[in-house]
Design a protein around this motif. Structure first.
Motif, short mmCIF file in Angstrom:
data_model
loop_
_atom_site.label_atom_id
_atom_site.label_comp_id
_atom_site.label_asym_id
_atom_site.label_seq_id
_atom_site.Cartn_x
_atom_site.Cartn_y
_atom_site.Cartn_z
N THR A 143 0.89 -1.17 0.00
CA THR A 143 0.00 0.00 0.00
C THR A 143 0.92 1.22 0.00
O THR A 143 2.14 1.08 -0.06
N TYR A 144 0.32 2.41 0.17
CA TYR A 144 1.12 3.65 0.19
C TYR A 144 2.08 3.69 1.39
O TYR A 144 3.08 4.39 1.37
N ASP A 145 1.76 2.93 2.48
CA ASP A 145 2.64 3.00 3.66
C ASP A 145 3.09 1.62 4.16
O ASP A 145 3.59 1.51 5.28
N THR A 146 2.92 0.61 3.34
CA THR A 146 3.26 -0.74 3.80
C THR A 146 4.03 -1.47 2.71
O THR A 146 3.61 -1.51 1.55
N LYS A 147 5.19 -2.04 3.12
CA LYS A 147 6.02 -2.75 2.16
C LYS A 147 6.23 -4.19 2.62
O LYS A 147 6.32 -4.45 3.81
N LEU A 148 6.33 -5.08 1.63
CA LEU A 148 6.79 -6.43 1.93
C LEU A 148 8.28 -6.47 1.59
O LEU A 148 8.69 -6.05 0.50
N ILE A 149 9.08 -6.94 2.54
CA ILE A 149 10.54 -7.02 2.32
C ILE A 149 10.95 -8.48 2.44
O ILE A 149 10.67 -9.12 3.46
N ARG A 150 11.58 -8.98 1.38
CA ARG A 150 12.04 -10.39 1.41
C ARG A 150 13.56 -10.41 1.47
O ARG A 150 14.24 -9.74 0.70
N PHE A 151 14.07 -11.19 2.44
CA PHE A 151 15.52 -11.33 2.60
C PHE A 151 15.95 -12.75 2.25
O PHE A 151 15.26 -13.72 2.62
N SER A 152 17.08 -12.90 1.56
CA SER A 152 17.74 -14.20 1.44
C SER A 152 18.73 -14.28 2.57
O SER A 152 19.51 -13.33 2.78
N LEU A 153 18.72 -15.38 3.30
CA LEU A 153 19.66 -15.51 4.42
C LEU A 153 20.99 -16.02 3.89
O LEU A 153 21.04 -16.97 3.10
N LEU A 154 22.08 -15.37 4.30
CA LEU A 154 23.40 -15.72 3.78
C LEU A 154 24.19 -16.57 4.77
O LEU A 154 24.64 -17.66 4.45
N GLU A 155 24.34 -16.11 6.00
CA GLU A 155 25.17 -16.81 6.99
C GLU A 155 24.67 -16.53 8.40
O GLU A 155 24.71 -15.37 8.80
N PRO A 156 24.20 -17.51 9.15
CA PRO A 156 23.79 -18.84 8.73
C PRO A 156 22.68 -18.74 7.66
O PRO A 156 21.89 -17.80 7.69
N ALA A 157 22.64 -19.72 6.77
CA ALA A 157 21.80 -19.61 5.58
C ALA A 157 20.36 -20.07 5.81
O ALA A 157 19.53 -19.98 4.90
N GLU A 158 20.05 -20.57 7.01
CA GLU A 158 18.67 -20.98 7.28
C GLU A 158 18.25 -20.51 8.67
O GLU A 158 19.06 -20.51 9.59
N MET A 159 16.97 -20.16 8.80
CA MET A 159 16.42 -19.85 10.11
C MET A 159 15.21 -20.75 10.33
O MET A 159 14.25 -20.70 9.57
N LYS A 160 15.31 -21.60 11.36
CA LYS A 160 14.20 -22.53 11.62
C LYS A 160 13.22 -21.86 12.57
O LYS A 160 13.43 -21.86 13.78
N PHE A 161 12.17 -21.28 11.99
CA PHE A 161 11.19 -20.59 12.83
C PHE A 161 9.84 -21.29 12.78
O PHE A 161 9.63 -22.19 11.97
N THR A 162 8.97 -20.88 13.67
CA THR A 162 7.60 -21.38 13.70
C THR A 162 6.71 -20.24 13.24
O THR A 162 6.94 -19.08 13.64
N SER A 163 5.69 -20.56 12.43
CA SER A 163 4.83 -19.47 11.95
C SER A 163 4.20 -18.76 13.15
O SER A 163 3.79 -19.41 14.11
N GLY A 164 4.15 -17.43 13.08
CA GLY A 164 3.65 -16.62 14.20
C GLY A 164 4.78 -15.92 14.94
O GLY A 164 4.56 -14.90 15.57
N GLN A 165 6.00 -16.47 14.82
CA GLN A 165 7.13 -15.85 15.54
C GLN A 165 7.62 -14.58 14.83
O GLN A 165 7.13 -14.25 13.74
N PHE A 166 8.59 -13.94 15.44
CA PHE A 166 9.17 -12.74 14.83
C PHE A 166 10.69 -12.78 14.85
O PHE A 166 11.28 -13.66 15.48
N ALA A 167 11.30 -11.85 14.12
CA ALA A 167 12.75 -11.68 14.16
C ALA A 167 13.03 -10.19 14.38
O ALA A 167 12.13 -9.37 14.28
N GLN A 168 14.27 -9.90 14.68
CA GLN A 168 14.65 -8.48 14.78
C GLN A 168 15.40 -8.10 13.51
O GLN A 168 16.31 -8.82 13.09
#
Ligand code: FAD
Ligand code: FES
Length: 372
Positions: A143-168
């Motif tokens: 939208t005008y004030d909301t962006k989706l940002i997609r990151f590729s993880l480089l090192e460590p290359a995977e993050m094992k998360f559970t849906s609903g969690q967050f990252a910093q």
């Protein structure tokens, strides 16, 4: 020598002396030397330089306590149990503490300084939190004030998360912001792709992190993402599921719902109420309409609180809580057990909790993350 030059020299010398005194006082008063942090009754012992907050000291040692506000005592997320005496709770901690937490010496780790040897007890799963180098792979205007940002993880290359969690997301210093800014963002993607993480970030006018993420971040750039963190997640039971979100609160609900589809998890009924002001605040509607078409027990109900005449809106109108109540009264099985998942502003969450409790959902079946 002209008087003005003498005066300037005197003032500069006094400033230099004052600065020197401040540095010396800081060195003497705040020099706590080396101190030991005992983690989980001897499971780990860290020898660190004293004087900084427990939150930042642990972060420097690779132990990341979930937090969201960067240590300003406004999120209340950075709680840890301290098993030694570090003095009474500070006024900045008290608003976030229940009576039981005060008794148990739960503390805001950003508010207590490591001045002497200290013992802390933290959940084992916090040791799994890592700081990842990440590259921005895509930025999409939702939208005008909301962006989706997609990151590729480089090192460590995977993050094992559970849906609903967050990252910093760790925002680097920029313009007049001299230090890194750390803020929490819920995963919008699903754990099925652990090498990529997506976030939905809404611009807060004047906000330190969101201004950077909206106005400075570019595809290809590298920064740090720390995670996974948080307790908000899907619960395994046979209750009908009510989700309520507003704004960027869409992110964890999207992650949970698509994770359920990917893993073939069913519930008797799944209702998703998404609140926005007018049509320009709505997004991903087509995506959820497609999900609805392929998932018979899933119902998506976007609600606009103040549609504009040009919106030609023929959907639900009113506050998302009012619309949820209408559907609970008119369309849902009154006697069926229900649970609720809420995400968004503290005001929306508080209003939703009050409604759901009045409609008979037990408080311990109402799960939420406040985006404070
Ligand atoms: C568990 C958790 C998950 C979160 N997930 C998301 C997410 O997925 N997407 C997302 O966009 N945000 C999310 N947030 C909020 C996010 O962490 C930041 O607080 C927010 O992006 C503002 O950061 P900032 O540095 O730009 O603003 P700041 O510089 O921290 O704040 C600037 C000013 O705006 C006020 N303010 C801060 N946040 C808001 C707000 N949301 N609305 C109105 N005023 C505000 C502050 O009180 C301050 O006065 C989440 C927060 C938590 C606790
Ligand atoms: S990081 Fe401690 S209250 Fe937010």
């Amino acid at each position: 020598m002209p008087l003005v030059i003498v005066a300037t020299l005197v003032v500069s010398s006094m400033s230099a002396v004052l600065a020197l005194v401040i540095v010396l006082v800081d060195l003497v008063v705040n020099n706590y030397g080396e101190v030991k942090i005992d983690v989980n009754d001897g499971a780990k012992t860290l020898t660190v330089k004293g004087g900084s907050s427990l939150l930042s000291t642990l972060g420097g040692e690779g132990i990341f306590i979930p937090s969201s506000c960067g240590g300003r005592a406004t999120c209340g997320v950075c709680k840890v149990r301290v098993a030694s005496d570090v003095g009474p709770h500070l006024p900045t901690e008290l608003p976030f503490m229940s009576g039981a937490e005060i008794k148990d010496n739960i503390r805001l780790s950003c508010q207590i300084k490591v001045k002497a040897d200290i013992k802390i007890v933290i959940p084992e799963e916090l040791f799994a939190i890592q700081r990842h180098r990440a590259r921005v792979a895509e930025i999409v205007d939702l939208t005008y004030d909301t962006k989706l940002i997609r990151f590729s993880l480089l090192e460590p290359a995977e993050m094992k998360f559970t849906s609903g969690q967050f990252a910093q997301i760790v925002v680097p210093p920029y313009e007049r912001v001299r230090e890194e800014t750390v803020r929490a963002y819920s995963f919008a993607s699903t754990p099925a792709r652990p090498n990529e993480v997506e976030f939905i970030v809404r611009l807060v006018p004047g906000g330190t992190a969101t201004t950077y993420l909206h106005k400075h971040l570019a595809v290809g750039q590298e920064l740090a993402v720390v995670g996974p963190m948080g307790e908000f997640r899907l619960h395994d039971n046979e209750a009908a599921m009510i989700c309520i979100a507003g704004g960027s609160g869409m992110a964890p609900i999207k992650s949970i719902l698509f994770d359920m589809r990917e893993r073939g998890i069913g519930k008797p009924a799944v209702w998703y109420f998404f609140g926005a002001v007018s049509k320009r605040d709505l997004y991903l509607v087509d995506l959820f309409r497609e999900l609805e078409a392929s998932w018979p027990s899933f119902h998506f109900v976007p609600a606009l609180s103040a549609p504009l005449p040009d919106d030609h809106w023929d959907g639900e109108t009113g506050l998302v809580t009012t619309v949820t109540k209408k559907y609970m009264d008119e369309k849902m099985d009154k006697s069926a057990p229900k649970e609720a998942y809420l995400c968004g502003s503290p005001g929306m969450i508080d209003a939703s909790v009050a409604l759901l409790k009045s409609e008979g959902i037990p408080e311990d079946k109402i799960y939420y993350d406040k985006f404070s």
